[in-house]
Design an enzyme around this catalytic site. Structure first.
Site, short mmCIF file in Angstrom:
data_model
loop_
_atom_site.label_atom_id
_atom_site.label_comp_id
_atom_site.label_asym_id
_atom_site.label_seq_id
_atom_site.Cartn_x
_atom_site.Cartn_y
_atom_site.Cartn_z
N HIS A 286 0.83 -1.20 0.00
CA HIS A 286 0.00 0.00 0.00
C HIS A 286 0.87 1.26 0.00
CE1 HIS A 286 -3.63 2.37 0.75
NE2 HIS A 286 -2.95 3.01 1.70
N GLU B 16 -1.75 -5.67 -3.95
CA GLU B 16 -2.44 -5.25 -2.72
C GLU B 16 -3.78 -5.97 -2.58
OE1 GLU B 16 -3.30 -0.94 -0.67
OE2 GLU B 16 -3.89 -1.24 -2.76
N ASN C 159 27.24 -22.74 -6.64
CA ASN C 159 27.96 -24.01 -6.69
C ASN C 159 27.50 -24.96 -5.59
OD1 ASN C 159 29.46 -23.58 -8.94
ND2 ASN C 159 31.33 -22.98 -7.89
#
Length: 706
Positions: free
Chosen positions: A48, A70, A438
């Site tokens: 908001h 929202e 990795n």
């Protein structure tokens, strides 16, 4: 006179980036804790705020995208929609899109990011997403038959009570409707209600009870309803209520304030929008909650009980980084000027020992030195940033990798409060990303493979940081299969990087993965395997004056240990002479200084070494390293400066020791930057330029040679 919104653009960008980061980290936490309504409320407020600020600045695409997000979060906080992995995926994609949009805003260009498909997905989910099953009225602990739907409870709140509920929604607190059922034939119903209220008041704020205590004593009802504001979880509240005798059952339901109602109107809880906690297990759980949580993620209770006012009490001011860098440079120039004053004072003292003005000058220099040390320390603290600002990006990274690979991995983070120079913070992110990639791709095994060897199906990657003297240690470890030493050695032989005659230890072989283009991956994926990662990691860490080491055990896991200097601006240094040249050795890396007889120096292969307290110390001759001419004077003894990072040490052979001095690290520029063994340059008190040795680079060379 109109307002120029461009004046507020920097503030908007800073605030919006913070809100996006909150959304991203909060969504990852919500994926693990799908019932945390307080967290959903926080996410809703962030979306908001982002929408409102973007609307003020006129960035319509961001407004439309965050408005759809929202709406979706609003459904979730009202209990109308369950949290699922698919919803989290969509909302995380929103944060990615908003970041791209903000990057275009920062470049002062139009927002051209395509977001239509994302808003359509969110609207579809909002309108047709999985709905929570309608709550049923109380049927007892062992009853399973369904009864008629209970109507909503009208609490008929006063303006003050409505204000209390409204305020709770904006302070990360949860509002619950508690339906408490009494045992049949309960004699003192009002007493039981009072006992329940007394317990609840230890956990939060009881807003209202219906029927009232007096009415409950005289009416025939065997249940009462409470409106309750708290930071505790639904399950804990229910368990606490059931400890009161003659309480048959308790339902804890999320209570939301309909936006259409004015504060002064009594509000009604809609039963069909509720998400009660019941004894029966849900038929379907979209998100499986693991028993263990990340070390850096507190439990639900710990998250909720932190008062909001503590956060608001932190007073900060935002300063442009360019201004900060300019301040650091000015302090550095003052340090150089003070060094020159000290040198002038020493020269005058030599020529005019009895002059009182010279003595006064030296006294003033001593006092100025103390002030400069305090100023320098204060300014350096301004540069220090918690490494958590880097660590916070990796939970999302690991989560996305898990979705791609099908692996189950938990990322555990420690030491995120450890502070490091902002320049190091800015440059360490990419190397850590390579290492974590990795660990995901090569380190952690597939769940089936882990179960076969007796491990948990969920792998663990641990990210840790802590201070180690004047350095910081960062450790990335996993409990995977460990490095395949035999495979690395065979690959190195195939590429001609080593010969079979070389007697390499397991540590030496493990360090071969830092060579350019080296990879043992059988196939290239979009995560790793191209052989362009670990050499980049080593180069980046070396450029920062650090060192990286590997510890691995087959079937147990691998740890990558990175050691870095805390700051790259102003340091204490030991000045040494080599021939006619002067070099600065960072004092934080100096272990000790020795006077060694040349006859005690032995060569092992091409590397000179000396015995030091029963251990072998490898040596580096700066004359040979930097191709300097030999001295005309032949001495039987040489000075050796022992330097180290972590448990790695090396001796640097020099001609003379000049003493300790505070120096300012200056860059050598793009053309000379990256010279092997050189970290930068500094200006001494006599105006001469001196090179600063890069201890990490020198140590790394020794590790490779050995």
């Amino acid at each position: 006179m109109g307002i120029d919104l461009d004046d507020f653009l920097e503030f908007y960008l800073l605030d919006s980036q913070e809100q996006v980061e909150k959304l991203g980290s909060g969504l990852l936490q919500l994926e693990r804790d799908g019932e945390n309504i307080s967290l959903v409320n926080d996410l809703f407020r962030s979306a908001h705020s982002l929408k409102g600020a973007s609307g003020t600045m006129g960035f319509t695409p961001i407004v439309e995208l965050t408005h759809a997000a929202e709406d979706l979060l609003d459904k979730m906080r009202q209990g109308k929609m369950l949290v699922t992995n698919e919803i989290i995926d969509v909302l995380l994609a929103v944060t990615d899109k908003v970041k791209m949009m903000l990057a275009q805003v920062e470049q002062r260009s139009d927002i051209l990011v395509d977001y239509g498909d994302l808003t359509s997905q969110m609207k579809t989910i909002t309108e047709t997403g999985a709905l929570v099953q309608k709550s049923k009225p109380f049927v007892g602990r062992n009853q399973v038959e369904e009864q008629e739907e209970k109507p909503g409870i009208d609490f008929a709140l006063s303006p003050e009570e409505t204000g209390t509920v409204s305020e709770a929604a904006f302070t990360s607190k949860s509002v619950y409707w508690l339906n408490v059922a009494l045992e049949p034939n309960t004699m003192m119903k009002a007493v039981r209600a009072v006992m329940v209220i007394q317990r609840l008041e230890l956990l939060g704020n009881v807003v209202k009870i219906i029927p009232s205590i007096d009415e409950l004593e005289v009416c025939e009802a065997l249940e009462f309803n409470i409106l309750f504001v708290t930071n505790e979880s639904q399950k804990d509240i229910r368990a606490d209520i059931l400890e009161v005798s003659e309480i048959y059952d308790a339902q804890v339901t999320n209570y939301t304030l309909p936006e259409s109602d004015a504060p002064e109107i009594g509000l009604t809880v809609q039963a069909e929008e509720a998400n009660p906690v019941r004894t029966e297990k849900n038929v379907e759980e979209p998100i499986q909650m693991g028993r263990s949580k990340q070390a850096n993620q507190p439990t639900e209770q710990n998250t909720n009980i932190q008062p909001q006012k503590d956060i608001n009490q932190v007073h900060t001011i935002r300063v442009d980084t360019a201004r900060m860098d300019n301040l650091i440079n000015l302090v550095g120039e003052m340090v150089i000027t003070r060094t020159r004053l000290v040198k002038i004072g020493q020269d005058l003292q030599t020529e005019n020992q009895s002059d009182p003005l010279v003595a006064s000058l030296n006294e003033a220099n001593v006092y100025l030195g103390r002030l400069m040390n305090d100023l320098q320390e204060s300014v350096m603290r301004l540069r220090m940033v918690p490494i958590g600002t880097v660590f916070s990006r990796y939970p999302r990274l690991v989560r996305d990798f898990c979705r791609k690979t099908g692996k189950r991995i938990e990322l555990v983070i420690h030491g995120e409060e450890t502070e490091l120079d902002k320049t190091v913070i800015e440059m360490i992110g990419d190397p850590l990303t390579h290492i974590i990639r990795n660990s995901v791709d090569h380190g952690i095994e597939a769940p089936e493979e882990r179960l076969t060897v007796g491990k948990s199906g969920v792998g663990t990657i641990t990210l840790d940081a802590y201070h180690e003297g004047n350095h910081i240690a960062i450790i990335v470890s996993d409990d995977g299969s460990g490095l395949n030493i035999d495979k690395i050695y065979k690959k190195a032989l195939e590429k001609g990087l080593v010969s079979e005659r070389e007697g390499l230890s397991e540590s030496d072989i493990a360090n071969l993965i830092f060579l350019p283009g080296f990879s043992t991956a059988d196939q290239v994926t979009d995560i790793s395997g191209r052989g362009v990662g670990m050499d980049v990691v080593k180069k980046a860490i070396t450029n920062l004056g650090g060192i990286i080491d590997i510890k691995t055990s087959k079937g147990v896991g691998t740890s990558m240990i990175i050691r870095l200097p805390l700051t790259l601006a102003i340091i204490q240094a030991l000045l040494v002479e080599v021939g006619k040249e002067t070099y600065a050795v960072p004092l934080s890396s100096v272990v000790e200084t020795l006077l060694v007889n040349k006859r005690d120096i032995k060569s092992v292969g091409s590397l000179p070494m000396v015995q030091l307290r029963g251990n072998t110390l490898p040596l580096i001759s700066l004359k040979q390293k930097f191709d300097l001419p030999e001295s005309e004077t032949i001495n039987e003894e040489v000075y050796v400066v022992v330097v180290g990072l972590g448990d790695k040490t090396v001796g640097i052979i020099v001609d003379e020791l000049q003493g300790q001095q505070e120096v300012v690290i200056k860059s050598l520029g793009d053309y000379l930057n990256g010279l092997p063994g050189i970290a930068g340059a500094t200006i001494l008190g006599d105006g001469k330029v001196t090179l600063i040795l890069d201890i990490g680079s020198l140590l790394q060379d020794i590790l490779i040679k050995r």
